[in-house]
Structure formats: structure tokens, C-alpha cells
Design a protein around this motif. Structure first.
Motif, mmCIF file in Angstrom:
data_model
loop_
_atom_site.group_PDB
_atom_site.id
_atom_site.type_symbol
_atom_site.label_atom_id
_atom_site.label_comp_id
_atom_site.label_asym_id
_atom_site.label_seq_id
_atom_site.Cartn_x
_atom_site.Cartn_y
_atom_site.Cartn_z
ATOM 1 N N ALA A 132 23.349 50.558 145.434
ATOM 2 C CA ALA A 132 24.748 50.448 145.847
ATOM 3 C C ALA A 132 25.609 51.251 144.890
ATOM 4 O O ALA A 132 25.218 51.543 143.756
ATOM 5 N N ILE A 133 26.806 51.614 145.361
ATOM 6 C CA ILE A 133 27.790 52.334 144.562
ATOM 7 C C ILE A 133 29.062 51.496 144.498
ATOM 8 O O ILE A 133 29.530 50.992 145.522
ATOM 9 N N VAL A 134 29.607 51.343 143.299
ATOM 10 C CA VAL A 134 30.885 50.652 143.103
ATOM 11 C C VAL A 134 31.888 51.668 142.575
ATOM 12 O O VAL A 134 31.615 52.375 141.601
ATOM 13 N N GLY A 151 24.631 57.054 152.810
ATOM 14 C CA GLY A 151 23.640 56.100 153.284
ATOM 15 C C GLY A 151 23.344 55.008 152.265
ATOM 16 O O GLY A 151 22.329 54.314 152.366
ATOM 17 N N ILE A 152 24.220 54.850 151.276
ATOM 18 C CA ILE A 152 24.088 53.831 150.236
ATOM 19 C C ILE A 152 25.287 52.893 150.349
ATOM 20 O O ILE A 152 26.415 53.357 150.510
ATOM 21 N N PRO A 153 25.104 51.577 150.272
ATOM 22 C CA PRO A 153 26.247 50.658 150.340
ATOM 23 C C PRO A 153 27.303 50.988 149.284
ATOM 24 O O PRO A 153 26.965 51.284 148.128
ATOM 25 N N VAL A 154 28.576 50.932 149.673
ATOM 26 C CA VAL A 154 29.678 51.265 148.767
ATOM 27 C C VAL A 154 30.674 50.111 148.730
ATOM 28 O O VAL A 154 31.051 49.564 149.770
ATOM 29 N N LEU A 155 31.099 49.759 147.521
ATOM 30 C CA LEU A 155 32.195 48.815 147.328
ATOM 31 C C LEU A 155 33.326 49.554 146.637
ATOM 32 O O LEU A 155 33.135 50.132 145.574
ATOM 33 N N MET A 156 34.516 49.528 147.241
ATOM 34 C CA MET A 156 35.705 50.109 146.640
ATOM 35 C C MET A 156 36.505 48.987 145.984
ATOM 36 O O MET A 156 36.890 48.029 146.659
ATOM 37 N N ILE A 157 36.721 49.077 144.674
ATOM 38 C CA ILE A 157 37.640 48.156 144.010
ATOM 39 C C ILE A 157 38.976 48.871 143.960
ATOM 40 O O ILE A 157 39.187 49.774 143.156
ATOM 41 N N ASP A 158 39.865 48.477 144.867
ATOM 42 C CA ASP A 158 41.050 49.237 145.264
ATOM 43 C C ASP A 158 40.564 50.490 146.010
ATOM 44 O O ASP A 158 39.378 50.823 145.974
ATOM 45 N N ALA A 159 41.459 51.179 146.677
ATOM 46 C CA ALA A 159 41.026 52.276 147.541
ATOM 47 C C ALA A 159 42.184 53.230 147.801
ATOM 48 O O ALA A 159 43.346 52.908 147.550
ATOM 49 N N PRO A 160 41.882 54.429 148.326
ATOM 50 C CA PRO A 160 42.948 55.382 148.650
ATOM 51 C C PRO A 160 43.870 54.833 149.738
ATOM 52 O O PRO A 160 43.432 54.102 150.633
ATOM 53 N N VAL A 161 45.133 55.206 149.686
ATOM 54 C CA VAL A 161 46.088 54.785 150.710
ATOM 55 C C VAL A 161 45.655 55.270 152.089
ATOM 56 O O VAL A 161 45.820 54.575 153.096
ATOM 57 N N ASN A 320 29.191 39.544 144.348
ATOM 58 C CA ASN A 320 28.976 38.829 145.596
ATOM 59 C C ASN A 320 28.944 39.789 146.789
ATOM 60 O O ASN A 320 28.026 39.773 147.616
ATOM 61 N N LEU A 321 29.952 40.641 146.868
ATOM 62 C CA LEU A 321 30.064 41.586 147.985
ATOM 63 C C LEU A 321 28.928 42.606 147.976
ATOM 64 O O LEU A 321 28.361 42.936 149.020
ATOM 65 N N VAL A 322 28.614 43.123 146.797
ATOM 66 C CA VAL A 322 27.559 44.131 146.701
ATOM 67 C C VAL A 322 26.209 43.556 147.097
ATOM 68 O O VAL A 322 25.456 44.157 147.884
ATOM 69 N N MET A 323 25.877 42.372 146.562
ATOM 70 C CA MET A 323 24.565 41.777 146.858
ATOM 71 C C MET A 323 24.424 41.416 148.337
ATOM 72 O O MET A 323 23.381 41.634 148.949
#
Length: 350
Positions: A132-134, A151-161, A320-323
């Protein structure tokens, strides 16, 4: 039983409130450990899988047991140096602790301007063992889009507008950017403060944008006029430091508000520098409100009213979200908010 178990289903089964179940599952608020344990076990038993990376009762009962076999790497992508003043430093400690219990290691990769321009990956990144990528402080939408297409799960902590109208194939984790601002505007208006402005580059990220929108809505709800002349929201030109830009902008203002709500504490600190240069005192002449509850907000003069971010809860929620995404890649993409707390200090004293 329905295939989709809700928080209310768990609450009903245990004879507790939905709020208690929410606190246990999201690890927020004050809750007895025995109660939290009981809720988590019932959630697993009933098949509530959206929240947790625990696969069995053994994971819940023995959270300190590390899986014997390495599970892989989680890659952290960031566009800036994360010093101790940034909320992410504490958040990452909690995140790394949680994922390491499950056998994952954390690798960190700095994304520079060349990577952004060329849409290239850092040389240190290896995709083959990355689960995964954070992303932290990653606000260039085309680059985030590229990461989401690996093709890898991604979690954005905050994100672009731009992710509002160009959704990313990623989960997004944010803090509550609105409640504190609604309350501040309401409280201040009751004390006769009616001229309020906003300071910060609104399009910098989703959090800044949401704070600005909350400010405008709060003004409307409290029957106060929104005045653009009190707002400093232009895109900052990178040729000069932000505090010098704000000083110049303040010098051009023909009329000042009674209160500035700032996009974060560091914007507020830079603004305070400009106000002092002009001989304007806070809170006597103008009051200030920041966001993030940085270390600096507590020690400056005057101490800064702000909104406290629960960094450890963000770290827990991120894990939690990544797993859950790794284990259930077909879940709908989620936007999750963690709570914040309003803190009044000297900068808003009447």
C-alpha cells in the motif's frame, strides 16, 4: 442476518449506545478497555469487517503479537520534510506501531519537483513488495492520479482540491475541518464580533478549502456578511516567504476585520508577524484563530486559539483504512474524518 452489519446492530446486540460502539471501533474518546474489548469481539463475531484489520478473535485478544512472517512494505510518499511541529510526525509513530504489529514495515520516499514534473517515482521506491501507499502533503492532482493507477492501494491523508471533481481511486483521511470554525464564528458573533475574515490559500488542499467553506457557511448561518475585503486567500507566489507576502497584503488593506480565521497555525503565526510589523496588537486590535494546535501555538505571545488535531487517532485510523483496503480491495472508496477539539487561548480574548 443481513450481510451488512451496522454500528447500530452491534449496539443493539450488546445493549449499549451506538456512540459507545463508534468510540470502541474508531478508538476515539474515553472508554473503558473492557468495554472496548467487548465491542470489538462482538463486531468480529457479527462480521463487521469495514473497520478492522483484525482477522480473528486472537488478533483482538492478543494485539501485541506480531505475525511471524513479514507481510510486506507500506510506502509513505511525502512532498515535504515532516518536522516535529507537523501533526504527521506523531501520527506516523502510531501508524508505524499499528502496522508493525501485523508484520508490515514502513518505507519513506520524498517526492521532489522533478518527480512531480515528470510524473516519475522516487528512485528509492520498489513496487514489488509494496502492499500500500500512504500520501502525506501530496497535493498535485496529476501525480496523485498516477500513484492511484499503479494497482497498489492508496490512502491519501488530506488530498488535492481537484479530487472533489476528479475523484481519485483512493481512500481519503481528513480531520473534522468544520465544527470548530462554526463554533468560533457563533461564539464570537454573540460577543459582538461581526467583521471576520479568512487567511490562507484556499486551493492548497482539501482541508484548507473545507475550512474556508465552513467559515463562509458559518457567516451565513449567523446572519453575518461575508466580506471579501477582509480575506487574504490569493495563491502565494513562491518567490518570497509567505509571511512577507502577508505583510504586503496587510499593508494594502483599507480596512481590517475584528477577527481573522486562519487556514492553520503557521498561517496565523505569519499573519501575526505582519500585524506586529504594522503596530497592530492581538487580541486588542485584531483577534486570531488558527488550526492544528501546533507546538508553537502554545508558546507564542499571545497564545493562539486553535483546533486540536488528534494525531494518534489519525495514525490509528490510517492503519485501519490501509489494512482493511489490503484485505478487501473491492471495498468502495471511503472518505473518513477524525474528530477535532476547539481550544480557546489568549488570541481571541475579548
Amino acid at each position: 442476518m443481513s450481510s451488512k452489519v451496522t454500528l447500530q446492530d452491534i449496539a443493539d446486540a450488546l445493549g449499549v449506545s451506538r456512540n459507545t460502539v463508534s468510540k470502541a471501533i474508531n478508538n476515539t474518546g474515553v472508554l473503558a478497555e473492557a468495554t472496548r474489548q467487548k465491542v470489538l469481539e462482538k463486531a468480529i463475531e457479527m462480521g463487521y469487517k469495514q473497520f478492522s484489520y483484525a482477522n480473528s478473535f486472537e488478533d483482538i485478544k492478543n494485539p501485541t503479537i506480531t505475525k511471524s512472517k513479514a507481510a510486506g512494505e507500506i510506502a509513505l510518499f511525502t512532498g515535504m520534510f515532516l518536522n516535529n511541529s507537523h501533526f504527521a510526525s506523531t501520527m506516523l509513530d502510531k501508524f508505524q506501531h499499528e502496522v508493525s504489529l501485523l508484520g508490515y514495515s514502513l518505507t519513506m520516499h520524498r517526492v521532489d519537483e522533478t518527480n512531480i514534473t515528470e510524473l516519475s517515482l522516487p528512485l528509492s521506491f520498489r513496487a514489488d513488495n509494496t502492499k500500500a501507499i500512504v500520501c502525506i502533503e501530496m497535493f498535485n492532482h496529476p501525480y496523485c492520479e498516477m500513484l492511484c493507477n499503479l494497482g497498489i492501494p492508496v490512502l491519501m491523508i488530506d488530498a488535492p482540491v481537484a479530487s472533489y471533481w476528479k475523484p481519485l481511486n483512493a481512500d481519503i483521511l481528513l480531520m473534522d475541518n468544520a465544527s470548530s470554525i462554526y463554533t468560533v464564528v457563533n461564539d464570537m458573533s454573540k460577543k459582538g464580533i461581526t467583521k471576520i475574515g479568512f487567511v490562507g490559500q484556499v486551493t492548497h488542499c482539501r482541508s484548507f478549502y473545507e475550512r474556508f467553506v465552513a467559515f463562509r457557511e458559518a457567516m451565513y448561518i449567523n446572519n453575518l456578511d461575508f466580506e471579501e475585503k477582509y480575506c487574504l486567500t490569493e495563491v502565494h507566489k513562491h518567490g518570497s516567504e509567505y509571511k512577507e507576502y502577508l505583510l504586503s497584503a496587510l499593508e494594502k488593506m483599507k480596512e481590517f476585520p475584528e477577527l481573522f480565521i486562519c487556514a492553520n497555525d503557521f498561517v496565523a503565526l505569519d499573519l501575526l508577524y505582519g500585524l506586529k510589523k504594522l503596530g497592530i496588537e492581538c487580541p486588542r486590535d485584531i483577534k486570531l484563530f488558527g488550526f492544528d494546535d501546533s507546538q508553537e501555538s502554545k508558546i507564542i505571545t499571545p497564545s493562539l486559539s486553535t483546533s486540536h488535531i488528534h494525531s494518534q487517532i489519525i495514525g490509528y485510523s490510517a492503519a485501519n483504512l490501509v489494512m482493511s483496503r489490503i484485505e478487501q480491495p473491492d471495498l468502495n472508496y471511503r472518505i473518513t474524518y477524525t474528530e477535532t477539539d476547539l481550544i480557546y487561548r489568549d488570541s481571541t480574548k475579548i
